[in-house]
Design a protein around this motif. Structure first.
Motif, mmCIF file in Angstrom:
data_model
loop_
_atom_site.group_PDB
_atom_site.id
_atom_site.type_symbol
_atom_site.label_atom_id
_atom_site.label_comp_id
_atom_site.label_asym_id
_atom_site.label_seq_id
_atom_site.Cartn_x
_atom_site.Cartn_y
_atom_site.Cartn_z
ATOM 1 N N ARG A 17 0.841 -1.210 0.000
ATOM 2 C CA ARG A 17 0.000 0.000 0.000
ATOM 3 C C ARG A 17 0.871 1.254 0.000
ATOM 4 O O ARG A 17 0.599 2.218 -0.710
ATOM 5 N N PHE A 21 1.349 4.307 -2.932
ATOM 6 C CA PHE A 21 1.213 5.737 -2.669
ATOM 7 C C PHE A 21 2.436 6.505 -3.154
ATOM 8 O O PHE A 21 2.318 7.461 -3.923
ATOM 9 N N TYR A 22 3.620 6.114 -2.705
ATOM 10 C CA TYR A 22 4.833 6.862 -3.045
ATOM 11 C C TYR A 22 5.190 6.740 -4.521
ATOM 12 O O TYR A 22 5.678 7.692 -5.128
ATOM 13 N N VAL A 25 1.141 7.792 -6.632
ATOM 14 C CA VAL A 25 0.588 9.120 -6.337
ATOM 15 C C VAL A 25 1.672 10.187 -6.423
ATOM 16 O O VAL A 25 1.473 11.238 -7.022
ATOM 17 N N VAL A 107 -6.662 10.978 -0.629
ATOM 18 C CA VAL A 107 -5.434 11.469 -0.007
ATOM 19 C C VAL A 107 -5.784 12.634 0.908
ATOM 20 O O VAL A 107 -6.360 13.634 0.476
ATOM 21 N N ASP A 127 0.547 10.177 4.158
ATOM 22 C CA ASP A 127 0.605 8.910 3.443
ATOM 23 C C ASP A 127 -0.382 7.950 4.101
ATOM 24 O O ASP A 127 -1.045 8.307 5.086
ATOM 25 N N PRO A 128 -0.541 6.726 3.592
ATOM 26 C CA PRO A 128 -1.550 5.819 4.151
ATOM 27 C C PRO A 128 -1.363 5.484 5.634
ATOM 28 O O PRO A 128 -2.316 5.067 6.294
#
Length: 138
Positions: A17, A21-22, A25, A107, A127-128
């Protein structure tokens, strides 16, 4: 001692996950992924029977290390920037307004982009796992 920066690490609950994101996104490139375990590692990190999975990302002159430990520790409470020990990752972008508009709806951001009295435009997001990430346009 002539110390130089090697990486900046973020411990995450779910490595896949976090990488999504990194990478997807924020647009960082995955450099390498690997796992480490054994007695020397567990002793070195001070966590009994620890092993971990790692991903290193290229942040344009800085290496960000995402790490998921087994066993996982307790989730930390979210910290604010003004609290001692508060941390964040800062990433420069060319057009913050466009990046902000392109962020997925899920986000979390602290605010819309704002231009500070120094002339830098900033926007903080999480971030998550709740780690603060500052996007800035110098």
């Amino acid at each position: 001692m002539d110390a130089t920066a090697h990486h900046y690490a973020v411990t995450v609950a779910d490595l896949d996950r976090a990488v999504e994101f990194y990478r997807d996104v924020l647009g960082l490139e995955v450099l390498t992924d690997f796992s480490v375990g054994g007695e020397a590692f567990a002793t070195g990190v001070g966590v009994e029977d620890a092993s971990a999975d790692f991903v290193h990302l290229d942040a344009g002159g800085a290496r960000i290390e995402l790490v998921e430990y087994d066993p996982q520790g307790d989730a930390r409470t979210e910290s604010d920037l003004h609290q001692p020990g508060g941390t964040h990752i800062g990433l420069a972008v060319d057009d913050l307004a466009t990046v902000y508009e392109g962020l997925p709806d899920d986000v979390e951001t602290l605010s819309e982009p704002r231009t500070t009295e120094s002339g830098t435009t900033i926007c903080f997001l999480r971030d998550p796992d709740g780690t603060l990430v500052e996007l800035l346009e110098p």
